[in-house]
Design a protein around this motif. Structure first.
Motif, short mmCIF file in Angstrom:
data_model
loop_
_atom_site.label_atom_id
_atom_site.label_comp_id
_atom_site.label_asym_id
_atom_site.label_seq_id
_atom_site.Cartn_x
_atom_site.Cartn_y
_atom_site.Cartn_z
N MET A 1 -0.17 28.84 -15.73
CA MET A 1 -0.12 27.38 -15.90
C MET A 1 -1.07 26.73 -14.91
SD MET A 1 3.16 24.79 -15.74
CE MET A 1 3.20 24.71 -13.94
N HIS A 2 -1.86 25.78 -15.38
CA HIS A 2 -2.80 25.07 -14.53
C HIS A 2 -2.23 23.69 -14.18
CE1 HIS A 2 -5.91 28.07 -15.19
NE2 HIS A 2 -5.69 27.98 -16.49
N VAL A 3 -2.42 23.27 -12.96
CA VAL A 3 -2.07 21.93 -12.52
C VAL A 3 -3.36 21.20 -12.20
CG1 VAL A 3 -0.79 20.51 -10.87
CG2 VAL A 3 0.12 22.75 -11.57
N VAL A 4 -3.60 20.09 -12.90
CA VAL A 4 -4.82 19.31 -12.69
C VAL A 4 -4.44 17.88 -12.33
CG1 VAL A 4 -6.20 20.76 -14.21
CG2 VAL A 4 -5.05 18.76 -15.15
N HIS A 5 -5.35 17.20 -11.65
CA HIS A 5 -5.02 15.88 -11.14
C HIS A 5 -5.96 14.78 -11.61
CE1 HIS A 5 -2.07 17.73 -8.46
NE2 HIS A 5 -3.00 18.63 -8.15
N LEU A 36 11.96 18.61 -24.70
CA LEU A 36 10.73 18.06 -25.27
C LEU A 36 9.60 19.07 -25.19
CD1 LEU A 36 10.71 14.42 -23.77
CD2 LEU A 36 11.79 15.22 -25.87
N VAL A 37 9.50 19.72 -24.05
CA VAL A 37 8.44 20.72 -23.85
C VAL A 37 8.62 21.88 -24.84
CG1 VAL A 37 7.52 22.41 -22.21
CG2 VAL A 37 8.10 20.10 -21.44
N GLN A 38 9.84 22.34 -25.00
CA GLN A 38 10.09 23.45 -25.92
C GLN A 38 9.81 23.04 -27.36
OE1 GLN A 38 14.14 24.18 -24.68
NE2 GLN A 38 13.52 25.77 -23.21
N ARG A 39 10.10 21.80 -27.71
CA ARG A 39 9.79 21.32 -29.06
C ARG A 39 8.28 21.21 -29.26
NH1 ARG A 39 8.81 20.89 -33.50
NH2 ARG A 39 9.48 19.35 -35.07
N ALA A 40 7.56 20.81 -28.23
CA ALA A 40 6.12 20.61 -28.35
C ALA A 40 5.34 21.91 -28.36
CB ALA A 40 5.63 19.73 -27.19
N LYS A 41 5.88 22.95 -27.74
CA LYS A 41 5.14 24.20 -27.54
C LYS A 41 4.51 24.74 -28.82
CE LYS A 41 3.75 27.87 -25.22
NZ LYS A 41 2.62 27.79 -24.26
N LEU A 47 -0.48 23.18 -24.59
CA LEU A 47 0.56 22.20 -24.28
C LEU A 47 0.31 21.58 -22.91
CD1 LEU A 47 3.25 20.73 -24.63
CD2 LEU A 47 4.41 22.80 -23.88
N VAL A 48 0.24 20.25 -22.88
CA VAL A 48 0.08 19.48 -21.65
C VAL A 48 1.33 18.67 -21.39
CG1 VAL A 48 -1.28 17.73 -20.44
CG2 VAL A 48 -2.40 19.28 -22.06
N THR A 49 1.85 18.72 -20.20
CA THR A 49 2.90 17.81 -19.76
C THR A 49 2.33 16.94 -18.65
OG1 THR A 49 4.65 19.41 -20.25
CG2 THR A 49 5.21 17.58 -18.79
N GLU A 79 6.58 25.72 -15.86
CA GLU A 79 6.02 27.06 -16.03
C GLU A 79 7.01 27.97 -16.74
OE1 GLU A 79 3.27 30.18 -13.54
OE2 GLU A 79 4.66 28.89 -12.41
N ALA A 80 8.28 27.87 -16.37
CA ALA A 80 9.31 28.69 -17.02
C ALA A 80 9.47 28.33 -18.49
CB ALA A 80 10.65 28.51 -16.28
N ALA A 81 9.18 27.07 -18.84
CA ALA A 81 9.31 26.62 -20.22
C ALA A 81 8.08 26.90 -21.07
CB ALA A 81 9.62 25.12 -20.24
N GLY A 82 7.03 27.45 -20.46
CA GLY A 82 5.85 27.81 -21.22
C GLY A 82 4.78 26.76 -21.29
#
Length: 288
Positions: A1-5, A36-41, A47-49, A79-82
């Protein structure tokens, strides 16, 4: 998982995507956000949150400064949610200059209920969501954004915004996540004392009672809609008697959030409420 700012880094991370999916949040994530994240995956190829506490949607006396910010913990959950990318801009990243251009919703939808009690709220919401859409989704033939139904009016406002601007974005909604006792999950639930947490289910119970009484009125037939103000007043009085400070408990049409008429009935209606318990303001809704 990438974290961008930054927007530039987000766009670079999404350069190969043809159908991204976005879950906008203000962080301090709970099980409702993860749903929401699991539905969007499965709805996109990446997938971006987003995590951003948006100053534009807070009134001066509200909890912008104290709103919980838990980025490290949020990233672990995502990250755990994908989740593939977390977009966590600073205010200067998303608003490098004063945001003088804003998106103002139709007053017929944006100035009632939440918009009445929180003036300017939906302008702040629409402006930041449009900016997130521009950063993460636009420029592609198709993309998806996922929102929760707990913020019922917000979901409607965003759907109308996407429709009116002809944005190639599918808006997907997810049912409100609730605790075992029925309380709608919310980041602001953390503000409740243990005693208040026990009392907090009174809001959902009041909406259930309003919905049940409304269904009974529709089944009786006739000019049932004329009974709605009295049913709403009874629901408000019940909450006040338990120490709450309600802003509204109301029955509306799902289609436009206007007051129902005698031709409306179950399947077309929603009960909505907002109320303070101590200093914590909670919202909820129930379709019927």
């Amino acid at each position: 998982m990438h974290v961008v700012h930054t927007i530039a880094d987000l766009r670079q991370a999404l350069a190969g995507s043809q159908h991204p999916a976005l879950v906008p949040t203000m962080g301090n994530l709970h099980e409702g956000h993860i749903a929401l994240v699991q539905r969007a995956k499965p709805l996109g190829d990446i997938l971006v949150t987003s995590i951003f506490v948006n100053r534009l949607q807070f009134l001066p006396h509200e909890d912008f400064d104290s709103y919980p910010r838990t980025l490290q913990d949020d990233c672990a959950k995502l990250e755990a949610a994908g989740c593939d990318i977390v977009f966590a801009p600073k205010e200067s990243d998303l608003y490098p200059e004063p945001q003088t251009f804003k998106v103002t919703p139709d007053p017929a939808l944006g100035d009632l209920l939440e918009g009445h009690f929180r003036p300017g709220f939906f302008t702040g919401v629409c402006t930041v969501v449009m900016k997130l859409f521009s950063a993460a989704l636009l420029g592609r033939p198709r993309s998806t954004a996922v929102f929760g139904q707990k913020d019922y009016q917000q979901l409607m406002v965003i759907r109308h915004m996407v429709q009116q601007f002809a944005l190639p974005i599918d808006i997907v909604s997810v049912a409100t996540a609730r605790a075992d006792d029925g309380l709608a999950l919310s980041s602001r639930n953390r503000y409740l004392s243990p005693e208040q947490r026990e009392q907090a289910t009174a809001l959902s119970k009041a909406l259930q009672a309003l919905a049940q009484a409304s269904v009974q009125a529709t089944q009786a037939g006739g000019a049932w809609a004329s009974q709605v103000p009295a049913l709403e007043a009874q629901a408000l009085a019940t909450l006040r008697a338990q120490g709450w400070q309600p802003d509204y408990l109301t029955l509306r049409r799902r289609s436009d959030l206007q007051a129902p008429n005698d031709q409306d009935g179950p399947g077309t209606l929603v009960a909505l409420g907002a109320a303070r318990l101590g200093t914590t303001r909670l919202i909820d809704n129930l379709e019927l």
